[in-house]
Design a protein around this motif. Sequence first.
Motif, short mmCIF file in Angstrom:
data_model
loop_
_atom_site.label_atom_id
_atom_site.label_comp_id
_atom_site.label_asym_id
_atom_site.label_seq_id
_atom_site.Cartn_x
_atom_site.Cartn_y
_atom_site.Cartn_z
N LEU A 185 0.82 -1.21 0.00
CA LEU A 185 0.00 0.00 0.00
C LEU A 185 0.85 1.26 0.00
CD1 LEU A 185 -2.83 -1.02 2.49
CD2 LEU A 185 -2.91 -0.98 -0.01
N MET A 186 2.06 1.19 0.57
CA MET A 186 2.94 2.36 0.56
C MET A 186 3.48 2.67 -0.83
SD MET A 186 5.07 1.85 4.15
CE MET A 186 5.93 3.43 4.09
N LEU A 187 3.38 1.71 -1.75
CA LEU A 187 3.81 1.94 -3.13
C LEU A 187 2.66 2.41 -4.01
CD1 LEU A 187 6.24 -1.05 -3.80
CD2 LEU A 187 6.70 1.20 -2.82
N ARG A 188 1.50 2.69 -3.42
CA ARG A 188 0.35 3.21 -4.14
C ARG A 188 0.19 4.70 -3.88
NH1 ARG A 188 -0.16 -1.04 -7.50
NH2 ARG A 188 -0.62 -2.98 -6.39
N ALA A 189 -0.63 5.33 -4.68
CA ALA A 189 -0.91 6.76 -4.48
C ALA A 189 -1.53 6.96 -3.09
CB ALA A 189 -1.86 7.27 -5.56
N PRO A 190 -1.12 7.99 -2.35
CA PRO A 190 -1.52 8.13 -0.94
C PRO A 190 -2.89 8.76 -0.75
CG PRO A 190 0.03 9.85 -1.53
CD PRO A 190 -0.10 8.98 -2.74
N THR A 191 -3.96 8.00 -0.98
CA THR A 191 -5.30 8.45 -0.63
C THR A 191 -5.49 8.34 0.88
OG1 THR A 191 -6.29 6.27 -0.88
CG2 THR A 191 -6.15 7.63 -2.86
N SER A 192 -6.47 9.06 1.41
CA SER A 192 -6.70 9.04 2.86
C SER A 192 -7.03 7.64 3.35
CB SER A 192 -7.82 10.02 3.22
OG SER A 192 -7.44 11.34 2.95
N ALA A 193 -7.91 6.93 2.63
CA ALA A 193 -8.29 5.58 3.05
C ALA A 193 -7.10 4.64 3.03
CB ALA A 193 -9.41 5.06 2.14
N ARG A 194 -6.27 4.78 1.99
CA ARG A 194 -5.11 3.89 1.87
C ARG A 194 -4.09 4.20 2.97
NH1 ARG A 194 -3.73 4.18 -3.92
NH2 ARG A 194 -5.42 2.68 -4.16
N LEU A 195 -3.88 5.48 3.28
CA LEU A 195 -2.94 5.84 4.34
C LEU A 195 -3.42 5.34 5.69
CD1 LEU A 195 -1.94 9.47 3.31
CD2 LEU A 195 -0.54 7.42 3.18
N TRP A 196 -4.73 5.42 5.92
CA TRP A 196 -5.27 4.92 7.18
C TRP A 196 -5.03 3.41 7.30
CZ3 TRP A 196 -8.96 1.41 8.81
CH2 TRP A 196 -9.37 1.52 10.14
N MET A 197 -5.20 2.69 6.20
CA MET A 197 -4.97 1.25 6.22
C MET A 197 -3.48 0.94 6.43
SD MET A 197 -6.18 -1.74 6.25
CE MET A 197 -7.88 -1.38 5.81
N VAL A 198 -2.59 1.74 5.83
CA VAL A 198 -1.16 1.55 6.06
C VAL A 198 -0.84 1.71 7.55
CG1 VAL A 198 1.14 2.52 5.66
CG2 VAL A 198 -0.43 2.24 3.74
#
Length: 501
Positions: free
Chosen positions: A170-183
């Motif tokens: 997930l850290m290699l994906r674009a940093p959306t809020s939902a993705r950052l929360w999951m990281v």
Amino acid sequence: MTFGALFPDTSTSTPSRVTWSWVWPVLGVAFLARLALAFWGDVPVHPDETYQYHEQAFRVVHGYGFVPWEYSAGIRSWLIPGLLAGLLWTGNLVGIDTSAEIGTLVETTLCLISLVLPVGLYRLTQGVASERAAIVTFLFGCFWHHFLYYAHKPMPGVLATYALIWMLVLMLRAPTSARLWMVGLLSGLVLTLRYQIVPALGLLNLFALMRLRQRYLPMFLGNLVALLAAGLLDLVTWGGFLSSFIDNFRVNFMYDIASNFGTAPIEFYAKRFGAETGGLVLLAAAGCVVLWPRFWPVIVSVVTCVAFMHIPAHKEFRFVTCAMPFVVMSAAVIACHPRLPAVLAPAFVLFWGAGVSLVFVASYTGIGAPLGHYQETARHGMTLMRAARDTGRVTGVDIRTRGLTIEHLGGYSTLGQTARFHIGLDRPGDRAAISHIIAQASAPPPSGFTKLTQSGPFVLWQSQTDEPRPALDLQSLYWPIPDKISQNFEPYGTKSPMAQR
């Protein structure tokens, strides 16, 4: 330095989402390989595997079982035993209640969960290298011997590794809020499962903060949610917020309790990495050079974590298995380098890896040389315990050999019956409670018993008469607390047995 592939902007090209057409068939074969090793080639990696997790889950559901000193002092989180207990309880609802059936349910579930590792490695490698390297890494993730060996084991370091890999994906994906929360949530989960990985997590979070700046807040909140959940679990079970982590740290770093279980020289991990990878770690070092421009934050974090593992005098290779996915990934990347033969180099590395894995899998299944004294002895002990369990009439087990101890036998989670264990018993007045005897094969046959089976140098004898099943008193099943902490240690968790003594 730039941050390479870490949190790319949405305006740049995103990592490939292409999926190899053979992913699902290969995953199916990998799942079957994991089940085969779990059911027919199991070698306990450590007594913790049984007594810290399986046994405690069994005790929650059935009301009896051994209590290791760690659960007297309250230095273990109930997260893994609690989840296993939930699985056992669910199995009981649908009629899965024998020890053998429960073991099959738990091991099958863990093998299924373990498949997130090869898929995660595939996606991670896609983000920093070629599709060919991703496929080679995926094959390593499916069939490398460490991943097969640990797949059915509820060890926190193994489960933390799965979460760590997907955190990096997930850290290699674009940093959306939902993705950052999951990281952040995955980061907190890794810390909850294995806080010793904190050097890697700390650096990864620092790099994320430097890269994201004010956008780091969702990731921080994800970390916070995971830690709050872990703290509340400790508060409910042990009576102190995050008490299992605080007390575990105190026991290990203030009382140096780990040294009670042996010490190892500083070069221990270097030698073991070389031996357990068949030298593949040397290729991995070259792969790190190739990956460095895009992957350097992860390389620095993982290397730093392994370096910190050298500090404690007590060392075991299972403590650094979190690094193994990155070893095979880096080896795959160098094998698929554009300047090397496109087919020959990856094929050579895959065959090399397959050969190394076959040697170790042969050891796990008892065909090759034993892995170690504990593993080899526990293999025989667990075989005898399962044979006794399958008779359905165990009332007491008399262990009449110094070669086996209770740590080799799998506890009540394996036996599944309220029997008593006797070590070196030779008191005629207590013989009536004994239904099975474990002794050296060279010892004379005990009177009134018939030979049930033999495993290695040990024989299991069964009584020729039925005995009444005894009641068990949990107070007698607590393991002794090591002398280093038994007198002076005061747990932070007020609900632990040691705090209430």
